[in-house]
Scaffold this active site. Structure first.
Site, PDB file in Angstrom:
ATOM      1  N   LYS A 112       0.829  -1.210   0.000  1.00  0.00           N
ATOM      2  CA  LYS A 112       0.000   0.000   0.000  1.00  0.00           C
ATOM      3  C   LYS A 112       0.855   1.248   0.000  1.00  0.00           C
ATOM      4  O   LYS A 112       0.520   2.255  -0.590  1.00  0.00           O
ATOM      5  CB  LYS A 112      -0.950  -0.014   1.205  1.00  0.00           C
ATOM      6  CG  LYS A 112      -2.014  -1.074   1.052  1.00  0.00           C
ATOM      7  CD  LYS A 112      -3.299  -0.678   1.744  1.00  0.00           C
ATOM      8  CE  LYS A 112      -4.408  -1.622   1.339  1.00  0.00           C
ATOM      9  NZ  LYS A 112      -5.488  -1.682   2.324  1.00  0.00           N
ATOM     10  N   LYS A 193      -4.994 -11.092  -6.099  1.00  0.00           N
ATOM     11  CA  LYS A 193      -6.348 -11.246  -5.565  1.00  0.00           C
ATOM     12  C   LYS A 193      -7.290 -10.190  -6.137  1.00  0.00           C
ATOM     13  O   LYS A 193      -6.843  -9.105  -6.543  1.00  0.00           O
ATOM     14  CB  LYS A 193      -6.319 -11.161  -4.036  1.00  0.00           C
ATOM     15  CG  LYS A 193      -5.969  -9.778  -3.519  1.00  0.00           C
ATOM     16  CD  LYS A 193      -6.191  -9.624  -2.018  1.00  0.00           C
ATOM     17  CE  LYS A 193      -5.854  -8.192  -1.610  1.00  0.00           C
ATOM     18  NZ  LYS A 193      -5.983  -7.911  -0.193  1.00  0.00           N
ATOM     19  N   LYS A 196     -10.689  -4.245  -4.150  1.00  0.00           N
ATOM     20  CA  LYS A 196     -11.449  -3.030  -4.383  1.00  0.00           C
ATOM     21  C   LYS A 196     -10.607  -1.934  -5.011  1.00  0.00           C
ATOM     22  O   LYS A 196     -11.075  -1.133  -5.816  1.00  0.00           O
ATOM     23  CB  LYS A 196     -12.004  -2.554  -3.027  1.00  0.00           C
ATOM     24  CG  LYS A 196     -13.040  -1.494  -3.099  1.00  0.00           C
ATOM     25  CD  LYS A 196     -14.179  -1.945  -4.003  1.00  0.00           C
ATOM     26  CE  LYS A 196     -15.413  -1.131  -3.792  1.00  0.00           C
ATOM     27  NZ  LYS A 196     -16.556  -1.922  -3.417  1.00  0.00           N
TER      28      LYS A 196
HETATM   29  P1  TYM Z   1     -11.251  -5.996   3.781  1.00  0.00           P
HETATM   30  O1  TYM Z   1     -12.260  -4.922   4.005  1.00  0.00           O
HETATM   31  O2  TYM Z   1     -10.161  -5.739   2.790  1.00  0.00           O
HETATM   32  O3  TYM Z   1     -11.976  -7.327   3.317  1.00  0.00           O
HETATM   33  C1  TYM Z   1     -13.094  -7.882   4.014  1.00  0.00           C
HETATM   34  C2  TYM Z   1     -12.993  -9.407   3.980  1.00  0.00           C
HETATM   35  O4  TYM Z   1     -12.960  -9.880   2.625  1.00  0.00           O
HETATM   36  C3  TYM Z   1     -11.853 -10.758   2.449  1.00  0.00           C
HETATM   37  N1  TYM Z   1     -11.345 -10.639   1.068  1.00  0.00           N
HETATM   38  C4  TYM Z   1     -11.187 -11.669   0.233  1.00  0.00           C
HETATM   39  N2  TYM Z   1     -11.422 -12.985   0.358  1.00  0.00           N
HETATM   40  C5  TYM Z   1     -11.175 -13.778  -0.717  1.00  0.00           C
HETATM   41  N3  TYM Z   1     -10.710 -13.311  -1.904  1.00  0.00           N
HETATM   42  C6  TYM Z   1     -10.468 -11.991  -2.086  1.00  0.00           C
HETATM   43  N4  TYM Z   1     -10.035 -11.546  -3.260  1.00  0.00           N
HETATM   44  C7  TYM Z   1     -10.698 -11.107  -0.988  1.00  0.00           C
HETATM   45  N5  TYM Z   1     -10.568  -9.755  -0.816  1.00  0.00           N
HETATM   46  C8  TYM Z   1     -10.968  -9.494   0.435  1.00  0.00           C
HETATM   47  C9  TYM Z   1     -10.827 -10.280   3.463  1.00  0.00           C
HETATM   48  O5  TYM Z   1      -9.896 -11.306   3.765  1.00  0.00           O
HETATM   49  C10 TYM Z   1     -11.704  -9.916   4.636  1.00  0.00           C
HETATM   50  O6  TYM Z   1     -12.004 -11.062   5.416  1.00  0.00           O
HETATM   51  N6  TYM Z   1      -8.181  -5.554   7.673  1.00  0.00           N
HETATM   52  C11 TYM Z   1      -9.469  -6.073   7.260  1.00  0.00           C
HETATM   53  C12 TYM Z   1     -10.633  -5.529   8.078  1.00  0.00           C
HETATM   54  C13 TYM Z   1     -10.484  -5.740   9.527  1.00  0.00           C
HETATM   55  C14 TYM Z   1     -10.673  -6.963  10.241  1.00  0.00           C
HETATM   56  C15 TYM Z   1     -10.466  -6.638  11.605  1.00  0.00           C
HETATM   57  C16 TYM Z   1     -10.991  -8.243   9.861  1.00  0.00           C
HETATM   58  C17 TYM Z   1     -10.162  -4.787  10.443  1.00  0.00           C
HETATM   59  N7  TYM Z   1     -10.160  -5.316  11.698  1.00  0.00           N
HETATM   60  C18 TYM Z   1     -10.554  -7.614  12.614  1.00  0.00           C
HETATM   61  C19 TYM Z   1     -11.087  -9.218  10.853  1.00  0.00           C
HETATM   62  C20 TYM Z   1     -10.873  -8.892  12.207  1.00  0.00           C
HETATM   63  C21 TYM Z   1      -9.696  -5.687   5.808  1.00  0.00           C
HETATM   64  O7  TYM Z   1      -9.156  -4.732   5.345  1.00  0.00           O
HETATM   65  O8  TYM Z   1     -10.624  -6.444   5.166  1.00  0.00           O
END
Ligand code: TYM
Length: 327
Positions: A112, A193, A196
């Site tokens: 990032k 992957k 967004k």
């Molecule tokens: P975020 O918002 O990027 O994504 C939300 C969830 O979607 C999953 N994900 C995917 N799974 C499979 N294939 C993909 N291409 C893909 N892209 C995204 C992510 O693994 C996630 O489960 N840091 C986290 C948010 C967060 C969080 C937490 C999660 C903050 N605090 C505490 C769990 C526990 C994030 O940015 O997810």
């Protein structure tokens, strides 16, 4: 007994990766477990700067989408992270137990930071510490996430153990729950992957995309020069990604979808997969639109959830304060 915690950044409507990697599991877990928390991570999303009005809108759109996917505030606590300030307070305490080099090694920091072509903020670096605080504030035991979050969860495990070593056994060490589709790939480049923030508009299928957009994105999906449909994620990542998506949205096994694809070439198969995605998300798309019309309902859901989350966190955070010597 298990306590489930997970979260999503409010980047607007989630994509197919978010849904198949995480949200679908969230929906199943709220049926099976008695203590479940899901959070809209607005504090995390400040690490990628946005206009305040955009963030405000994204929070509501993400919430509408989560509800439309079947998350039921009667079966879990659905809340906005920043409404429970103990997340940030605990992050400070945990940050004092975390070595900087450990954070510098995490790929998300490297990526990032590079993608923004700048030196990187403190927030971006300590992002995973806040994530550890999210989980540990509720003494959570299981965290349903996609594969890209596994390293962050390992950090949370290390921090929990670090805390326990210093202050006495207190936090359970949280474990990940991964779905079978733990990593959905970009439709334009199956080496990365689905994300967004992908600048290529055709790479990412949003769950609220119109049928036309879905067809277009699958039609342009990058595969290879073999026209047969087979499943081999290493040798044929592009086609295999389509097969995974097809199986996940129809609820069929890989074997069953391959059987259905017998005799089809990849160009035709792409349209079969697009159709299955359209079918799956049509009702969700309608529901998102309906929910988006009632902003005050969405705001209330997040506030009510935060009240309940706070109640759960208060005694735990109180104990943490005592353990570290604030009290
Ligand atoms: P975020 O918002 O990027 O994504 C939300 C969830 O979607 C999953 N994900 C995917 N799974 C499979 N294939 C993909 N291409 C893909 N892209 C995204 C992510 O693994 C996630 O489960 N840091 C986290 C948010 C967060 C969080 C937490 C999660 C903050 N605090 C505490 C769990 C526990 C994030 O940015 O997810």
């Amino acid at each position: 007994v298990d306590r489930i915690f997970s979260g999503i950044q409010p980047t607007g409507t989630p994509h197919l990766g978010n849904y198949l990697g995480a949200i679908q599991n969230w929906v199943n877990l709220q049926e099976k477990c008695s203590s479940v928390l899901y959070s809209i991570m607005d504090m995390h999303s400040l690490t990628m700067p946005k206009e305040p009005a955009v963030l405000r809108q994204n929070i509501l759109d993400t919430t509408a989408a989560i509800l439309a996917c079947g998350i039921d505030p009667k079966k879990c606590f659905l809340f906005r992270q920043s409404l429970v300030p103990e997340h940030a307070e605990l992050a400070w305490i945990l940050g004092c137990l975390t070595n900087v080099p450990r954070l510098l090694r995490l790929p998300q920091w490297k990526m990032k930071r590079a993608s923004q072509n700048r030196e990187g903020t403190v927030g971006l670096l300590t992002y995973p510490v806040l994530q550890a605080a999210d989980i540990l504030l509720y003494k959570s035991t299981r965290v349903p996430v996609g594969e890209d979050q596994v390293l962050h969860l390992e950090l949370a495990q290390d921090i929990a153990q670090q805390f326990n070593k210093k202050y006495g056994e207190f936090f359970p060490v949280p474990k990940a729950i991964l779905s079978t589709t733990k990593k959905i790939k970009s439709l334009r480049d199956p080496a990365v992957k689905m994300s967004k923030s992908d600048p290529q508009k055709l790479a990412t299928v949003n769950i609220a995309d119109s049928p036309d957009e879905i067809v277009l994105k699958f039609r342009k999906a990058v595969t290879d020069f073999t026209s047969e449909v087979t499943y081999d994620p290493t040798a044929r990542p592009g086609v295999s990604n389509l097969v995974s998506i097809h199986a996940a949205v129809t609820g069929l096994s890989i074997k069953e979808v391959l059987h259905q694809a017998t005799g089809l070439d990849t160009a035709h198969y792409k349209m079969v997969v697009a159709e299955s995605v359209i079918q799956k998300f049509a009702p969700i798309r309608n529901e998102i639109k309906k929910l988006q019309e009632d902003k005050s309902h969405l705001i209330k859901v997040l506030e009510d959830g935060a009240e309940k989350a706070k109640e759960l966190a208060a005694p735990i955070y109180q104990e943490i304060r005592r353990l570290v010597g604030f009290q």
